[in-house]
Write an enzyme that holds these catalytic residues in place. Structure first.
Site, mmCIF file in Angstrom:
data_model
loop_
_atom_site.group_PDB
_atom_site.id
_atom_site.type_symbol
_atom_site.label_atom_id
_atom_site.label_comp_id
_atom_site.label_asym_id
_atom_site.label_seq_id
_atom_site.Cartn_x
_atom_site.Cartn_y
_atom_site.Cartn_z
ATOM 1 N N LYS A 1 4.635 -40.298 15.780
ATOM 2 C CA LYS A 1 3.498 -40.883 15.660
ATOM 3 C C LYS A 1 2.786 -40.915 16.348
ATOM 4 O O LYS A 1 3.513 -41.056 17.841
ATOM 5 C CB LYS A 1 3.231 -42.623 15.595
ATOM 6 C CG LYS A 1 2.329 -43.150 15.469
ATOM 7 C CD LYS A 1 1.640 -43.126 16.549
ATOM 8 C CE LYS A 1 -0.010 -43.446 16.256
ATOM 9 N NZ LYS A 1 -0.163 -43.554 17.520
ATOM 10 N N GLU B 1 -2.701 -40.948 20.598
ATOM 11 C CA GLU B 1 -4.000 -40.172 20.120
ATOM 12 C C GLU B 1 -4.532 -39.503 21.709
ATOM 13 O O GLU B 1 -5.427 -38.893 21.652
ATOM 14 C CB GLU B 1 -4.898 -41.673 20.022
ATOM 15 C CG GLU B 1 -4.966 -42.011 18.275
ATOM 16 C CD GLU B 1 -3.635 -43.488 18.872
ATOM 17 O OE1 GLU B 1 -2.783 -43.542 18.904
ATOM 18 O OE2 GLU B 1 -3.260 -43.495 17.496
ATOM 19 N N GLU C 1 10.185 -49.486 24.659
ATOM 20 C CA GLU C 1 10.274 -49.634 26.491
ATOM 21 C C GLU C 1 8.393 -49.835 26.567
ATOM 22 O O GLU C 1 7.772 -49.248 27.148
ATOM 23 C CB GLU C 1 10.161 -48.109 27.101
ATOM 24 C CG GLU C 1 10.498 -48.196 28.778
ATOM 25 C CD GLU C 1 9.726 -47.026 29.181
ATOM 26 O OE1 GLU C 1 10.578 -45.625 28.782
ATOM 27 O OE2 GLU C 1 8.972 -46.420 29.886
ATOM 28 N N CYS D 1 5.755 -45.111 34.804
ATOM 29 C CA CYS D 1 6.229 -46.562 34.041
ATOM 30 C C CYS D 1 6.938 -46.689 34.909
ATOM 31 O O CYS D 1 7.172 -48.355 34.959
ATOM 32 C CB CYS D 1 6.767 -46.167 32.626
ATOM 33 S SG CYS D 1 8.075 -44.830 32.625
ATOM 34 N N GLU E 1 1.765 -55.575 35.191
ATOM 35 C CA GLU E 1 1.708 -54.405 35.332
ATOM 36 C C GLU E 1 0.078 -53.947 35.643
ATOM 37 O O GLU E 1 -0.884 -53.989 35.011
ATOM 38 C CB GLU E 1 1.655 -53.436 34.087
ATOM 39 C CG GLU E 1 2.243 -52.405 34.379
ATOM 40 C CD GLU E 1 2.988 -50.924 33.761
ATOM 41 O OE1 GLU E 1 3.278 -51.651 32.772
ATOM 42 O OE2 GLU E 1 3.350 -49.653 33.720
#
Lengths: 484, 484
Positions: free
Chosen positions: B143, B146, B222, B259, B346
Site C-alpha cells: 500500500k 501518500e 513499527e 524512527c 514522540e
C-alpha cells in the site's frame, strides 16, 4: 495470596530469574521433573478421580510431562535458543560501516498460562507451556483448569517447592484459580505474554483481551481443530482393515478428547469397511468425559449434527451408565458440501464423521474448504503421488503437521515437532505449543551495539563464559552479496 | 487493476511462488536490486521532489535498499531461514516411539505492506518489508504511502518487471493506492500477514483490524519510539563536547524524521554544554518536512509541549521559508516526572528534550517510567559499571537495541540487528523489521510425519537436493536428558 500480590511477586522475580545461568535453569527444571516422578503414586489417583481418565493413560502422560521438563532443561543448558549472534565491526560493509553488534534473546517477562482440561499433566500446571516459559527464564502464573483443582494444587506445590529449593526467586511460579482471576490477570499490565489451550470461543475471548489491553501482549492460543484424514482408494485396497481399525483407535483415544482427534475422514465410496468399523467401535467402552460442561457440550453438538446433517449413523450415539459411547456418522460428498460449516466444527468427544467421495477431485475441493487445523493426515500409496499432488500442496497451506499413513493423536515432543497451525487451530501460526521450539514464544531479541565486553550479558561476551553457541558474521561478507 | 483482481492474483501466485528454488529467489531479488541501482538517476529526483529530502541522503538510502535486497537474496540462496529439522525415528524415545518427523518453514501467504513516509526507498515499495517477504516466498501487496506516489509507482514498475522477467508468477507483486484500499485489503481474507511503519495511532487502528477479522492474522507494526539517551557525569567529563555535537547531529538527521531519533536526553545538571548545543544547532538548516500532515502535526506537538511543560527553550522553535528549524528544550528532573506522559510522547521532527538530573538514582527511576522503545542509548565510561548497573538492567526490559557511546540513528542491516522492541515501539516484540531476521515474520513451520521421501519438499529430503542446512536429531539422545 491475592492476585495483586501474585502479580507483584511475579514481576519482582523477573530481573533475578532472567539472570540465572543455563545450569541453574537446568537444575530447576530437572528438580521439578524428579519431584513429579517421585510423587506419581500421589498424583495419579487424584487425576483419575478428577478427570475420569484411566490410570495407564495418566501414568504415561505424567512420564511424558517429566520427560518434557527434562528436554527443556537440556535445551536451557545448551543455550542454543538464546540465538546469540555476533557481527564483527566492518568498515566496508555494503550499507555503511557496521558497528560491533551483538544480539541474543531475553525472557519476555511474566507469562500467564491458561491450563487445559484434557491433559491434566502435559498441558496443565507443569505442562509444556510452563516448562518452556520457565526454560526461557520467565516467571509463570498458571490459571488452574476448573476440571482438576486438587491435582492442580498438588502439582503447583511440588513445582513451587522444587523451584524454591533450587534457588529460584519467590515469584517464579504461582497458581491462580477461577475464571475471573484469569481474566483479571490477563488484563493486568504486569503480565507480558499468555498461553491458552481450549475452545475456539474461549480462546477468541481471551485473545481479544490480550489485543485490546492498553499494552497489547502476545497471546498463544491453541483452539479447535478438526484434523481431517484423506484416504485414497489404493490405500483402502492395500490395507483397508488396518486403516479402519487405526481410525477407530485414534478417534476414541482418551474418549475422543484429544485436540488432534481425527474429526472427519474421507473414504472412497464403496470402501466396504462398515463391518470393521462398527465391530472395532463395539469393542470400545468409554468412561465419563472430563467435565460436566464437556459432557453436555458433546451431547448438544451430537444433537446439532443429527438434526441438521442427516446421513447414515454407522454407530448411533448411546450412553452407558451416563457415559457417552463412541459414535460414527457417514455422509456422502454432496452432503458434506451442503453442510460443510457444520461438519467442519469440532465435536469434542468420541465421535467422527466419514465423508464418502466418488472422485479424487473432490478431495482437493474439500481441502480447499478446510479451515486451519493442527494436523492433516493422508493414507495413501506412493503411486498416488500424481493423483494427490493438488491435495498435498493444498493441505500444506491448511495445517501445521502433515501425517502420512499414521494417526494424528499422539504428539511426539521433539525438535522437529510442530503443534500449531493456521487459525482457528491456533492464534499464532508461527509458533508451536509442543517440542523444543515452544520456548521461542517467550523470548524476544535484544541487540547490543558497541558495548564494553564486560557490560555484555554472558552469552554475548567474547570469552563466552557459558560456552553456548555463538554465531559470528565476519567482516567482508557483504562484498559477496548479489554477485553470482 | 481493481483491488479484488489484485487480491485474486496474489493468492493465485501463492502456490507457484512458494515452490521456487533458493536460486530462483536469489535471482529475482538481485534483479530487483540491479534495476533499482540502474534507475537511480531517474528515481532520486522524483524522491527529492516528493519528500524534500536531500540528494546525498536519498542516494545513500537507495544504495542501502539495494544492498538489503542483495542480502535477502543471499539469505534465500543459503536456505538457512527454512530452519530444516530432521528427527530420526527413535523407538526408545523418552515419551514413546518417535516417528520420522521433519520440519521446515513455509511462506505464510500473501503479505500486505503499508509503506512508510520517512524512508521512501528503504521502508517503502522495495524496502525491507517487501524484500524480506519476497525472500520468504510470499506474494507482496504494497500500500503506497501518500507522501511519495510517483516514486512509489516508478519503483513498483521496476520491481514488477524484474520479477516477471525472472519467472515470478504474475501476482507476486502489486502496488495499491489510497487509505481505503489499504484498509479493505487488510480486512480481506486473502491477506495472510501485514506490516506497517508509522504512527502509534495509525498502527493501533490497523492492528485492531488484523486482530478482529474473522480470521485474525499476524500484524507487524513499527509504531512510535522516543529513543531515550542517558549520559553519565563521567562521560560528560571525558568528552562532553563530542557528545553534545553527536546528539545534535543525530536528532536533526533527516530533519528529525527517523524512527530512531533521540527524543529525550538525560544530562547531569551543570553539564555546561548549552553553548556547544546551541552553536551546533545554529549550523543546521532543515528543509520542508516529508508531508503537510507531518508538518502540521509537528507544529501541534511543539505547541502542546510549550503550553504544558514549561522549561528553558535552549533553541526556540522557528521556521525559515515555512520550514521548521531544529529546536531544543531543557527541563529539570521534577518537571520530567510531573509531565512524563507528555515528555515521553514522540515529536516527529527536528526537536528533542534534555532532562537535567541531579542524582544517578533518577536515571533508574526515569527508565522505570519508559514505555517500549526501539532503542536506548547510554553514554558512559567503563568505570560507571556499578553506578549504572540498575539502569542497564532496566533498560534491557524496555527496548530492542541498546547502544553504548554511539547514536541510535542509522540502523545497520545485519544478522545481529534487532529493530524492534516492546509496545508501543512495535506490536510484536519478538520480531525485527531490519536485518536478516526480518524474514522470520513471513514464515510458519510445517512438520511432515512419516512421509515418503519423494513426497517431502526438497529442503527435507534425505538427498538434500538444494544443499541447504539440515539439522538432524539422532536417535538415542533423550536417554541423556535430565541426567547430570
Amino acid at each position: 495470596m491475592d492476585l495483586d500480590t501474585v502479580l507483584d511477586q511475579a514481576t519482582g522475580a523477573n530481573a533475578e530469574f532472567a539472570r540465572h545461568t543455563p545450569q541453574q535453569r537446568y537444575t530447576q527444571l530437572v528438580e521439578i521433573a524428579d519431584r513429579l516422578d517421585a510423587a506419581a503414586d500421589e498424583l495419579v489417583p487424584v487425576a483419575m478421580e478428577e478427570t475420569h481418565l484411566p490410570e495407564p493413560r495418566l501414568r504415561g502422560e505424567l512420564a511424558r510431562t517429566t520427560m518434557q521438563l527434562r528436554m527443556f532443561a537440556e535445551q536451557a543448558r545448551t543455550g542454543e535458543f538464546l540465538d546469540a549472534r555476533i557481527d564483527d565491526p566492518d568498515p566496508d560493509f555494503g550499507s555503511g560501516p557496521r558497528p560491533n553488534l551483538r544480539r541474543m534473546r531475553v525472557p519476555i517477562g511474566v507469562v500467564l498460562n491458561f491450563a487445559a482440561s484434557n491433559f491434566p499433566f502435559a498441558f496443565s500446571v507443569a505442562g509444556g507451556d510452563t516448562a518452556s516459559a520457565l526454560a526461557a527464564g520467565c516467571p509463570v502464573i498458571v490459571k488452574a483448569h476448573e476440571g482438576h483443582p486438587k491435582l492442580s494444587e498438588l502439582t503447583a506445590r511440588l513445582v513451587s517447592a522444587a523451584l524454591t529449593d533450587t534457588g529460584a526467586p519467590a515469584g517464579a511460579f504461582h497458581l491462580i484459580e477461577g475464571r475471573d482471576a484469569g481474566v483479571d490477570a490477563l488484563r493486568d499490565d504486569r503480565v507480558d505474554a499468555a498461553t491458552f489451550t481450549g475452545s475456539v470461543r474461549g480462546g477468541l475471548f481471551l485473545a481479544g483481551i490480550a489485543a485490546e489491553r492498553p499494552r497489547p501482549i502476545p497471546f498463544y492460543g491453541e483452539l479447535g481443530s478438526i484434523n481431517p484424514v484423506f484416504v485414497s482408494q489404493a490405500a483402502v485396497d492395500a490395507r483397508g482393515q488396518a486403516i479402519a481399525e487405526g481410525f477407530v483407535d485414534s478417534f476414541t483415544l482418551g474418549s475422543g478428547q484429544f485436540c488432534t482427534k481425527p474429526g472427519i475422514v474421507f473414504l472412497p465410496t464403496g470402501h466396504g469397511l462398515e463391518g470393521v468399523l462398527t465391530e472395532r467401535i463395539g469393542g470400545k467402552r468409554t468412561g465419563a468425559l472430563l467435565t460436566d460442561s464437556i459432557t453436555s457440550g458433546f451431547a448438544d453438538r451430537l444433537k446439532e449434527i443429527g438434526d441438521q446433517i442427516g446421513g447414515r449413523m454407522l454407530v448411533e450415539p448411546t450412553t452407558v451408565d451416563g457415559c457417552h459411547q463412541p459414535a460414527l456418522l457417514a455422509i456422502d460428498y454432496p452432503t458434506f458440501v451442503e453442510h460443510s460449516d457444520n461438519v467442519l466444527t469440532e465435536a469434542f468427544g468420541p465421535f467422527s464423521i466419514i465423508v464418502e467421495y466418488t472422485d479424487v477431485k473432490q478431495l482437493t475441493d474439500a481441502a480447499d474448504r478446510l479451515h486451519g487445523s493442527l494436523t492433516i493426515t493422508l493414507h495413501a500409496e506412493e503411486a498416488d503421488a500424481d493423483a494427490l499432488d493438488d491435495l498435498r500442496r493444498l493441505a500444506e497451506t491448511r495445517t501445521g503437521r502433515l501425517i502420512l499413513n499414521e494417526w494424528p493423536t499422539g504428539v511426539s515432543v521433539t525438535p522437529a515437532q510442530h503443534h500449531g497451525g493456521p487459525f482457528p487451530s491456533t492464534t499464532s501460526p508461527l509458533h508451536t505449543a509442543v517440542g523444543t521450539a515452544a520456548v521461542e514464544r517467550f523470548l524476544r531479541p535484544v541487540a547490543f551495539q558497541n558495548y564494553f565486553d564486560s557490560w555484555l550479558p554472558e552469552p554475548l561476551q567474547e570469552a563466552n563464559p557459558w560456552n553456548i553457541p555463538q554465531k559470528r558474521s565476519p567482516a567482508g561478507q557483504s562484498k559477496l552479496w548479489g554477485r553470482s
